[in-house]
Motif scaffolding. Structure first.
Motif, short mmCIF file in Angstrom:
data_model
loop_
_atom_site.label_atom_id
_atom_site.label_comp_id
_atom_site.label_asym_id
_atom_site.label_seq_id
_atom_site.Cartn_x
_atom_site.Cartn_y
_atom_site.Cartn_z
N ASP A 46 0.84 -1.19 0.00
CA ASP A 46 0.00 0.00 0.00
C ASP A 46 0.88 1.25 0.00
N LEU A 47 0.41 2.27 -0.68
CA LEU A 47 1.09 3.56 -0.69
C LEU A 47 0.20 4.56 0.04
N TYR A 48 0.73 5.18 1.06
CA TYR A 48 -0.02 6.19 1.81
C TYR A 48 0.53 7.56 1.46
N VAL A 49 -0.36 8.45 1.08
CA VAL A 49 0.02 9.82 0.76
C VAL A 49 -0.68 10.74 1.74
N PHE A 50 0.08 11.58 2.40
CA PHE A 50 -0.48 12.53 3.36
C PHE A 50 -0.36 13.93 2.78
#
Length: 132
Positions: free
Chosen positions: A6-10
C-alpha cells in the motif's frame, strides 16, 4: 522489484492568506476606503490572475458582496471556472486631525439621522418585534 504494498500519501493543506474556497468558488474580503464607499468609484481586488477592478456604487455598505464571474478555481474536466465573491469591509479613518473632525461633524449634521438605511431597517425590525 519488491513486493506489492500500500502507498499512503499525506497532504497537509494550509489556509490561504487571501482566499477561501468552496468547491470552484473563491471568497475574499477587501478593505474599502470610506470615501469610495460613500461616493462610489473603482476598487482593485486580488484574483488568481493578478488584479481586477470592480465598480463600487455610491452608498455601498460594509459587508456587500460583489461577484466576479469566472474568476474562481477551474472546474474539473471543463473549460469553466467558478466565481470570485468579494466582500467589502468599509474602513473608517482612525486618526483625524482637528480640521478633519470638524468637517466630519458638519457633514454628519448636514445629513441628519434619516440617511442611514441599515440603522433605519434595524429600528423598524426592533419596533415590529416589540409590537408582537
Amino acid at each position: 522489484g519488491g513486493t506489492a504494498g500500500d502507498l499512503y500519501v499525506f497532504l497537509h493543506i494550509r489556509d490561504h492568506d487571501v482566499f477561501e474556497r468552496d468547491d470552484a468558488d473563491l471568497f475574499c474580503e477587501v478593505p474599502l476606503p470610506f470615501p469610495v464607499a460613500a461616493l462610489g468609484g473603482e476598487l482593485k481586488v486580488p484574483t488568481l490572475d493578478g488584479q481586477s477592478s470592480i465598480k463600487i456604487p455610491a452608498g455601498t455598505q460594509g459587508g456587500t458582496v460583489f461577484r466576479l464571474r469566472e474568476k474562481g478555481m477551474p472546474i474539473l474536466n471543463t473549460t469553466r471556472h467558478g466565481d470570485l465573491n468579494v466582500r467589502v469591509q468599509v474602513e473608517v479613518p482612525t486618526r483625524l486631525n482637528g480640521e478633519q473632525q470638524e468637517k466630519l461633524r458638519q457633514f454628519a449634521e448636514s445629513i441628519g439621522d434619516h440617511n442611514s438605511p441599515m440603522q433605519e431597517g434595524f429600528f423598524q425590525k426592533a419596533k415590529r418585534f416589540f409590537e408582537l
